[in-house]
Enzyme design. Sequence first.
Site, PDB file in Angstrom:
ATOM      1  N   ASP A  13       0.814  -1.221   0.000  1.00 12.56           N
ATOM      2  CA  ASP A  13       0.000   0.000   0.000  1.00 12.56           C
ATOM      3  C   ASP A  13       0.845   1.266   0.000  1.00 12.56           C
ATOM      4  O   ASP A  13       0.503   2.256   0.642  1.00 12.56           O
ATOM      5  CB  ASP A  13      -0.951  -0.015   1.211  1.00 12.56           C
ATOM      6  CG  ASP A  13      -1.997  -1.103   1.085  1.00 12.56           C
ATOM      7  OD1 ASP A  13      -2.428  -1.390  -0.048  1.00 12.56           O
ATOM      8  OD2 ASP A  13      -2.377  -1.682   2.116  1.00 12.56           O
ATOM      9  N   LYS A  15      -0.247  -8.143  -2.890  1.00 11.64           N
ATOM     10  CA  LYS A  15      -1.595  -7.576  -2.996  1.00 11.64           C
ATOM     11  C   LYS A  15      -1.481  -6.083  -3.279  1.00 11.64           C
ATOM     12  O   LYS A  15      -0.795  -5.348  -2.558  1.00 11.64           O
ATOM     13  CB  LYS A  15      -2.377  -7.813  -1.697  1.00 11.64           C
ATOM     14  CG  LYS A  15      -3.822  -7.353  -1.788  1.00 11.64           C
ATOM     15  CD  LYS A  15      -4.581  -7.665  -0.509  1.00 11.64           C
ATOM     16  CE  LYS A  15      -4.353  -6.668   0.593  1.00 11.64           C
ATOM     17  NZ  LYS A  15      -4.873  -5.316   0.331  1.00 11.64           N
ATOM     18  N   ASP A  22      -6.708  -6.012  -5.037  1.00 12.34           N
ATOM     19  CA  ASP A  22      -7.674  -5.798  -3.954  1.00 12.34           C
ATOM     20  C   ASP A  22      -8.527  -4.583  -4.292  1.00 12.34           C
ATOM     21  O   ASP A  22      -8.310  -3.500  -3.766  1.00 12.34           O
ATOM     22  CB  ASP A  22      -6.923  -5.605  -2.631  1.00 12.34           C
ATOM     23  CG  ASP A  22      -7.875  -5.451  -1.453  1.00 12.34           C
ATOM     24  OD1 ASP A  22      -9.104  -5.515  -1.665  1.00 12.34           O
ATOM     25  OD2 ASP A  22      -7.380  -5.261  -0.324  1.00 12.34           O
ATOM     26  N   PHE A  23      -9.504  -4.795  -5.170  1.00  9.62           N
ATOM     27  CA  PHE A  23     -10.406  -3.704  -5.529  1.00  9.62           C
ATOM     28  C   PHE A  23     -11.769  -3.849  -4.849  1.00  9.62           C
ATOM     29  O   PHE A  23     -12.675  -3.084  -5.133  1.00  9.62           O
ATOM     30  CB  PHE A  23     -10.560  -3.620  -7.051  1.00  9.62           C
ATOM     31  CG  PHE A  23      -9.308  -3.158  -7.737  1.00  9.62           C
ATOM     32  CD1 PHE A  23      -8.444  -2.287  -7.095  1.00  9.62           C
ATOM     33  CD2 PHE A  23      -8.975  -3.591  -9.006  1.00  9.62           C
ATOM     34  CE1 PHE A  23      -7.273  -1.846  -7.714  1.00  9.62           C
ATOM     35  CE2 PHE A  23      -7.813  -3.166  -9.634  1.00  9.62           C
ATOM     36  CZ  PHE A  23      -6.971  -2.288  -8.985  1.00  9.62           C
ATOM     37  N   LYS A  24     -11.889  -4.859  -3.999  1.00  9.63           N
ATOM     38  CA  LYS A  24     -13.159  -5.075  -3.267  1.00  9.63           C
ATOM     39  C   LYS A  24     -14.343  -4.746  -4.175  1.00  9.63           C
ATOM     40  O   LYS A  24     -15.174  -3.881  -3.887  1.00  9.63           O
ATOM     41  CB  LYS A  24     -13.181  -4.277  -1.974  1.00  9.63           C
ATOM     42  CG  LYS A  24     -12.093  -4.737  -1.003  1.00  9.63           C
ATOM     43  CD  LYS A  24     -12.248  -4.177   0.382  1.00  9.63           C
ATOM     44  CE  LYS A  24     -11.195  -4.726   1.315  1.00  9.63           C
ATOM     45  NZ  LYS A  24      -9.822  -4.291   1.022  1.00  9.63           N
ATOM     46  N   ASP A  71     -20.356  -4.206  -7.283  1.00  9.58           N
ATOM     47  CA  ASP A  71     -21.259  -3.473  -8.176  1.00  9.58           C
ATOM     48  C   ASP A  71     -22.260  -4.448  -8.799  1.00  9.58           C
ATOM     49  O   ASP A  71     -22.332  -5.617  -8.403  1.00  9.58           O
ATOM     50  CB  ASP A  71     -20.423  -2.740  -9.239  1.00  9.58           C
ATOM     51  CG  ASP A  71     -21.035  -1.390  -9.604  1.00  9.58           C
ATOM     52  OD1 ASP A  71     -22.242  -1.352  -9.926  1.00  9.58           O
ATOM     53  OD2 ASP A  71     -20.297  -0.389  -9.571  1.00  9.58           O
ATOM     54  N   ASN A 106     -22.877  -6.617 -14.462  1.00 11.10           N
ATOM     55  CA  ASN A 106     -22.210  -6.162 -15.687  1.00 11.10           C
ATOM     56  C   ASN A 106     -20.971  -5.323 -15.384  1.00 11.10           C
ATOM     57  O   ASN A 106     -19.920  -5.490 -16.015  1.00 11.10           O
ATOM     58  CB  ASN A 106     -23.187  -5.362 -16.564  1.00 11.10           C
ATOM     59  CG  ASN A 106     -22.552  -5.019 -17.899  1.00 11.10           C
ATOM     60  OD1 ASN A 106     -22.169  -5.909 -18.659  1.00 11.10           O
ATOM     61  ND2 ASN A 106     -22.386  -3.738 -18.172  1.00 11.10           N
ATOM     62  N   PRO A 144      -5.944 -10.739   6.450  1.00  6.22           N
ATOM     63  CA  PRO A 144      -5.252  -9.501   6.804  1.00  6.22           C
ATOM     64  C   PRO A 144      -5.496  -9.133   8.260  1.00  6.22           C
ATOM     65  O   PRO A 144      -6.470  -9.584   8.867  1.00  6.22           O
ATOM     66  CB  PRO A 144      -5.913  -8.469   5.871  1.00  6.22           C
ATOM     67  CG  PRO A 144      -7.289  -8.994   5.639  1.00  6.22           C
ATOM     68  CD  PRO A 144      -7.275 -10.478   5.861  1.00  6.22           C
ATOM     69  N   VAL A 188      -2.569  -8.720  10.495  1.00  6.04           N
ATOM     70  CA  VAL A 188      -1.389  -9.091  11.292  1.00  6.04           C
ATOM     71  C   VAL A 188      -0.509  -7.849  11.491  1.00  6.04           C
ATOM     72  O   VAL A 188      -0.342  -7.035  10.589  1.00  6.04           O
ATOM     73  CB  VAL A 188      -0.583 -10.188  10.559  1.00  6.04           C
ATOM     74  CG1 VAL A 188       0.804 -10.367  11.163  1.00  6.04           C
ATOM     75  CG2 VAL A 188      -1.359 -11.502  10.579  1.00  6.04           C
ATOM     76  N   ALA A 248       0.320  -4.401  12.321  1.00  5.24           N
ATOM     77  CA  ALA A 248      -0.191  -3.049  12.597  1.00  5.24           C
ATOM     78  C   ALA A 248      -1.605  -3.061  13.174  1.00  5.24           C
ATOM     79  O   ALA A 248      -1.956  -2.202  13.985  1.00  5.24           O
ATOM     80  CB  ALA A 248      -0.146  -2.213  11.322  1.00  5.24           C
ATOM     81  N   ARG A 295       1.761  -2.737   6.521  1.00  5.70           N
ATOM     82  CA  ARG A 295       2.620  -1.751   7.187  1.00  5.70           C
ATOM     83  C   ARG A 295       3.796  -2.343   7.940  1.00  5.70           C
ATOM     84  O   ARG A 295       4.892  -1.764   7.930  1.00  5.70           O
ATOM     85  CB  ARG A 295       1.770  -0.895   8.145  1.00  5.70           C
ATOM     86  CG  ARG A 295       0.905   0.111   7.432  1.00  5.70           C
ATOM     87  CD  ARG A 295      -0.182   0.666   8.318  1.00  5.70           C
ATOM     88  NE  ARG A 295      -1.250  -0.303   8.539  1.00  5.70           N
ATOM     89  CZ  ARG A 295      -2.331  -0.069   9.269  1.00  5.70           C
ATOM     90  NH1 ARG A 295      -2.471   1.099   9.883  1.00  5.70           N
ATOM     91  NH2 ARG A 295      -3.271  -0.990   9.399  1.00  5.70           N
TER      92      ARG A 295
HETATM   93  P1  XMP Z   1      -1.872  -3.691   7.126  1.00  2.00           P
HETATM   94  O1  XMP Z   1      -1.028  -2.482   6.864  1.00  2.00           O
HETATM   95  O2  XMP Z   1      -2.925  -3.470   8.161  1.00  2.00           O
HETATM   96  O3  XMP Z   1      -2.614  -3.934   5.725  1.00  2.00           O
HETATM   97  O4  XMP Z   1      -1.059  -4.924   7.392  1.00  2.00           O
HETATM   98  C1  XMP Z   1      -3.676  -4.834   5.564  1.00  2.00           C
HETATM   99  C2  XMP Z   1      -4.082  -4.841   4.129  1.00  2.00           C
HETATM  100  O5  XMP Z   1      -5.208  -5.663   3.945  1.00  2.00           O
HETATM  101  C3  XMP Z   1      -6.338  -4.878   3.569  1.00  2.00           C
HETATM  102  N1  XMP Z   1      -7.394  -5.308   4.456  1.00  2.00           N
HETATM  103  C4  XMP Z   1      -8.448  -6.030   4.105  1.00  2.00           C
HETATM  104  N2  XMP Z   1      -8.831  -6.494   2.931  1.00  2.00           N
HETATM  105  N3  XMP Z   1     -10.675  -7.545   3.957  1.00  2.00           N
HETATM  106  C5  XMP Z   1      -9.960  -7.230   2.866  1.00  2.00           C
HETATM  107  O6  XMP Z   1     -10.348  -7.655   1.763  1.00  2.00           O
HETATM  108  C6  XMP Z   1     -10.339  -7.109   5.161  1.00  2.00           C
HETATM  109  O7  XMP Z   1     -10.978  -7.404   6.156  1.00  2.00           O
HETATM  110  C7  XMP Z   1      -9.175  -6.310   5.235  1.00  2.00           C
HETATM  111  N4  XMP Z   1      -8.546  -5.754   6.273  1.00  2.00           N
HETATM  112  C8  XMP Z   1      -7.452  -5.151   5.754  1.00  2.00           C
HETATM  113  C9  XMP Z   1      -5.970  -3.440   3.750  1.00  2.00           C
HETATM  114  O8  XMP Z   1      -6.597  -2.631   2.790  1.00  2.00           O
HETATM  115  C10 XMP Z   1      -4.482  -3.495   3.562  1.00  2.00           C
HETATM  116  O9  XMP Z   1      -4.163  -3.491   2.192  1.00  2.00           O
END
Ligand code: XMP
Length: 215
Positions: A12, A34, A60-62, A65, A68, A170, A172, A174, A194
Site C-alpha cells: 500500500d 496484494k 484488492d479492488f473489493k 457493483d 455487468n 489480513p 497481522v 499493525a 505496514r
Molecule cells: P496492514 O497495513 O494493516 O494492511 O497490514 C492490511 C491490508 O489488507 C487490507 N485489508 C483487508 N482487505 N478484507 C480485505 O479484503 C479485510 O478485512 C481487510 N482488512 C485489511 C488493507 O486494505 C491493507 O491493504
Amino acid sequence: MEKKNCLILALDVTDRENALRIANEVSEYVDSIKVGYPLVLGEGLGIVKELAELAPVIADFKVADIPNTDRLICEQVFKAGADAVITHGFTGRDSLDSCVKVAEEYGRDVYVVTEMSHPGGVEFFRPVAETIAQMAADAGATGVVAPATRPERVRDIRKIIGNDLHIISPGVGAQGGSAADVINAGADWVIVGRSIYNSDSPADAAMKICNDMKC
Ligand code: XMP
C-alpha cells in the site's frame, strides 16, 4: 497461488519506485503481492504487470457493483496481469457469479470478503459473514478473506467453507493480529502491509513473520 511461505505482501505504498524496491526486497519471502487502490490510483494499472514479474498479484479492488460492471472491472484487472481479484459478497450471488465467470475464463482466482479485520468490520459484516462465506463456496470462488484480528472468526468461517476454499487473512502486525495464531486457526495465508513496508528492512520483517508462522 502456490503455497510456500504463507505470506502475502499488502503493497500500500503510492509510488512506483518504492513499490518496486520493496517488492524486490521481499519477493523471496512472499507468495503473492496484494495491490489496491493506493498504489493503482498513484501509479496506474500498469504497475500490476511490473509487479507480476516478481510474484503473482492479487488486485484488492473489493469489487462491489452490479454484475455487468463487476464483469468489466474483472476483465480489466485480469488483462492487466493480475492473478486474482478480491470482491465483496454483500452485493449478492449474481454479482459474485459474474466475477467467478470472468475468472474462470481467464484461469484466475476470486477471493470474497467475509468479515473485515478493522474494529468497524463487526458492525455490518458480523451477522452476514457466515452467509457470505457459504455463498463464496457455492459460487465456486477460490477462497475468502477473513480477519487475522479475530482468529476465532477464521475458525468459524473455516468450518463453513471446509477445506476446498482458501482463507487469506489480513490484520497481522499493525492491526494487532498474530500470524502464527491465525495460521493455527485455519488461514492459508496472512496478508501483511505496514509491518513490512514501513520497516527499515522489509526483507528482515518479512523473514521474521515467515519464521513466526513456521508454515
Ligand atoms: P496492514 O497495513 O494493516 O494492511 O497490514 C492490511 C491490508 O489488507 C487490507 N485489508 C483487508 N482487505 N478484507 C480485505 O479484503 C479485510 O478485512 C481487510 N482488512 C485489511 C488493507 O486494505 C491493507 O491493504
